[in-house]
Design a protein around this motif. Structure first.
Motif, PDB file in Angstrom:
ATOM      1  N   THR A  12      29.946  -1.854  28.568  1.00 48.87           N
ATOM      2  CA  THR A  12      30.436  -2.376  30.502  1.00 48.87           C
ATOM      3  C   THR A  12      29.842  -3.147  31.096  1.00 48.87           C
ATOM      4  OG1 THR A  12      28.302  -0.801  30.769  1.00 48.87           O
ATOM      5  CG2 THR A  12      30.004  -0.020  30.751  1.00 48.87           C
ATOM      6  N   LEU A  13      29.344  -4.680  29.606  1.00 53.24           N
ATOM      7  CA  LEU A  13      28.550  -5.276  30.761  1.00 53.24           C
ATOM      8  C   LEU A  13      30.400  -6.703  30.934  1.00 53.24           C
ATOM      9  CD1 LEU A  13      25.240  -5.734  28.959  1.00 53.24           C
ATOM     10  CD2 LEU A  13      25.547  -4.873  31.088  1.00 53.24           C
ATOM     11  N   SER A  18      31.405  -9.298  22.063  1.00 53.88           N
ATOM     12  CA  SER A  18      32.016  -8.885  21.421  1.00 53.88           C
ATOM     13  C   SER A  18      30.500  -7.904  20.505  1.00 53.88           C
ATOM     14  CB  SER A  18      32.130  -9.534  19.825  1.00 53.88           C
ATOM     15  OG  SER A  18      31.315 -10.316  20.263  1.00 53.88           O
ATOM     16  N   LEU A  19      29.706  -8.042  21.743  1.00 51.72           N
ATOM     17  CA  LEU A  19      28.283  -7.616  21.316  1.00 51.72           C
ATOM     18  C   LEU A  19      27.336  -6.735  23.054  1.00 51.72           C
ATOM     19  CD1 LEU A  19      25.753  -7.601  18.454  1.00 51.72           C
ATOM     20  CD2 LEU A  19      25.030  -7.443  20.940  1.00 51.72           C
ATOM     21  N   GLN A  20      27.182  -5.950  22.669  1.00 49.53           N
ATOM     22  CA  GLN A  20      26.435  -6.012  24.166  1.00 49.53           C
ATOM     23  C   GLN A  20      25.535  -4.564  23.928  1.00 49.53           C
ATOM     24  OE1 GLN A  20      29.674  -4.905  27.399  1.00 49.53           O
ATOM     25  NE2 GLN A  20      31.225  -5.445  26.006  1.00 49.53           N
ATOM     26  N   TYR A  21      24.252  -5.325  24.586  1.00 54.83           N
ATOM     27  CA  TYR A  21      23.115  -4.095  24.823  1.00 54.83           C
ATOM     28  C   TYR A  21      22.761  -4.093  26.267  1.00 54.83           C
ATOM     29  CZ  TYR A  21      23.211  -3.209  19.935  1.00 54.83           C
ATOM     30  OH  TYR A  21      23.285  -3.126  18.661  1.00 54.83           O
ATOM     31  N   ASN A  22      21.637  -2.969  26.487  1.00 55.54           N
ATOM     32  CA  ASN A  22      20.865  -3.317  28.226  1.00 55.54           C
ATOM     33  C   ASN A  22      20.192  -2.566  27.866  1.00 55.54           C
ATOM     34  OD1 ASN A  22      22.459  -1.251  28.284  1.00 55.54           O
ATOM     35  ND2 ASN A  22      23.414  -2.301  30.265  1.00 55.54           N
ATOM     36  N   LYS A  28      17.695  -5.316  31.441  1.00 60.91           N
ATOM     37  CA  LYS A  28      17.072  -6.938  30.519  1.00 60.91           C
ATOM     38  C   LYS A  28      18.546  -6.046  30.223  1.00 60.91           C
ATOM     39  CE  LYS A  28      12.874  -5.525  29.146  1.00 60.91           C
ATOM     40  NZ  LYS A  28      11.442  -4.997  27.662  1.00 60.91           N
ATOM     41  N   TYR A  29      19.817  -7.508  29.895  1.00 57.89           N
ATOM     42  CA  TYR A  29      20.437  -7.462  28.877  1.00 57.89           C
ATOM     43  C   TYR A  29      21.126  -8.166  28.218  1.00 57.89           C
ATOM     44  CZ  TYR A  29      21.535  -5.429  33.513  1.00 57.89           C
ATOM     45  OH  TYR A  29      21.099  -4.422  34.987  1.00 57.89           O
ATOM     46  N   ILE A  30      21.949  -8.178  26.837  1.00 56.52           N
ATOM     47  CA  ILE A  30      22.139  -9.201  26.397  1.00 56.52           C
ATOM     48  C   ILE A  30      23.728  -9.453  25.507  1.00 56.52           C
ATOM     49  CG2 ILE A  30      21.533  -8.058  24.307  1.00 56.52           C
ATOM     50  CD1 ILE A  30      20.861 -11.365  24.080  1.00 56.52           C
ATOM     51  N   ILE A  31      24.690 -10.428  25.607  1.00 52.77           N
ATOM     52  CA  ILE A  31      25.830 -10.441  25.024  1.00 52.77           C
ATOM     53  C   ILE A  31      26.216 -11.218  24.645  1.00 52.77           C
ATOM     54  CG2 ILE A  31      26.833  -9.004  26.911  1.00 52.77           C
ATOM     55  CD1 ILE A  31      28.159 -11.536  28.364  1.00 52.77           C
ATOM     56  N   VAL A  32      27.021 -11.512  23.423  1.00 54.96           N
ATOM     57  CA  VAL A  32      27.449 -12.302  22.830  1.00 54.96           C
ATOM     58  C   VAL A  32      29.467 -12.581  22.992  1.00 54.96           C
ATOM     59  CG1 VAL A  32      27.791 -13.601  20.713  1.00 54.96           C
ATOM     60  CG2 VAL A  32      26.044 -12.155  20.792  1.00 54.96           C
ATOM     61  N   ILE A  33      30.103 -13.792  23.435  1.00 48.93           N
ATOM     62  CA  ILE A  33      31.228 -13.716  23.382  1.00 48.93           C
ATOM     63  C   ILE A  33      31.240 -15.163  22.010  1.00 48.93           C
ATOM     64  CG2 ILE A  33      33.198 -14.455  24.565  1.00 48.93           C
ATOM     65  CD1 ILE A  33      30.933 -13.441  27.483  1.00 48.93           C
ATOM     66  N   LEU A 119      33.161 -20.081  18.008  1.00 44.71           N
ATOM     67  CA  LEU A 119      31.713 -20.214  18.865  1.00 44.71           C
ATOM     68  C   LEU A 119      31.525 -20.016  19.744  1.00 44.71           C
ATOM     69  CD1 LEU A 119      33.726 -24.012  20.290  1.00 44.71           C
ATOM     70  CD2 LEU A 119      31.982 -23.954  18.796  1.00 44.71           C
ATOM     71  N   TYR A 120      30.480 -19.549  19.929  1.00 39.63           N
ATOM     72  CA  TYR A 120      29.547 -18.190  20.069  1.00 39.63           C
ATOM     73  C   TYR A 120      28.757 -18.995  21.796  1.00 39.63           C
ATOM     74  CZ  TYR A 120      30.421 -17.108  15.677  1.00 39.63           C
ATOM     75  OH  TYR A 120      30.577 -16.532  14.377  1.00 39.63           O
ATOM     76  N   THR A 121      28.829 -17.823  22.742  1.00 39.30           N
ATOM     77  CA  THR A 121      27.656 -17.554  24.107  1.00 39.30           C
ATOM     78  C   THR A 121      27.129 -16.679  23.752  1.00 39.30           C
ATOM     79  OG1 THR A 121      29.746 -18.877  25.286  1.00 39.30           O
ATOM     80  CG2 THR A 121      28.016 -17.391  26.341  1.00 39.30           C
TER      81      THR A 121
END
Length: 148
Positions: A12-13, A18-22, A28-33, A119-121
């Motif tokens: 939902t973030l 491609s990866l999302q945790y909260n 606390k939140y973290i994502i990878v694009i 490339l990753y964010t």
């Protein structure tokens, strides 16, 4: 990535992640694009926005930070830091800012990583009032990033 057990997988973030945790309770939140590296280079060369005098990861970081600047009113930021994460070139930006609809500042850890073909964010964030309690954990997750 090494994700602590207190964070839960979500979808939902961010639609592009491609990866999302909260952890909603702890804010606390973290994502990878991820994006195709050659496609990024080709698009920005065609737009005449690609700077041949700097690295791909620096171009990518500059573009992504400019996009963040459009949606976040930056209140405080540290200089972009060059680093290596598991052998890959990376750039880290730490900043606090306001976004529309929230009264409290958000603290962000933005990391841009250059993989072999991608490339990753990697973006972690929390409320500014919780920054000190999340910073070590956020940086540990970011530094654990590996390309599969």
């Amino acid at each position: 990535m090494d994700i602590p057990a207190v964070l839960n997988a979500t979808k939902t973030l961010n639609d592009d992640a491609s990866l999302q945790y909260n952890n909603l309770y702890e804010e606390k939140y973290i994502i990878v694009i991820d994006e195709d590296k050659q496609e990024f280079v080709d698009v920005f060369i065609s737009l005449e926005e690609y700077d041949e005098s700097i690295s791909v990861v620096d171009n990518y970081a500059n573009v992504q930070i400019a996009f963040m600047d459009e949606s976040v009113e930056i209140m405080e930021e540290l200089k972009l830091k060059s680093m290596k994460i598991n052998g890959m070139a990376a750039r880290l930006k730490v900043m606090n800012g306001l976004i529309s609809g929230l009264d409290e500042e958000i603290s962000y850890w933005l990391c841009y990583v250059e993989g072999k073909e991608t490339l990753y964010t990697v973006m972690a964030w929390t409320l500014k009032s919780r920054k000190s309690s999340f910073e070590k954990e956020a940086l540990k997750m970011i530094k654990s990033f590996k390309e599969l």
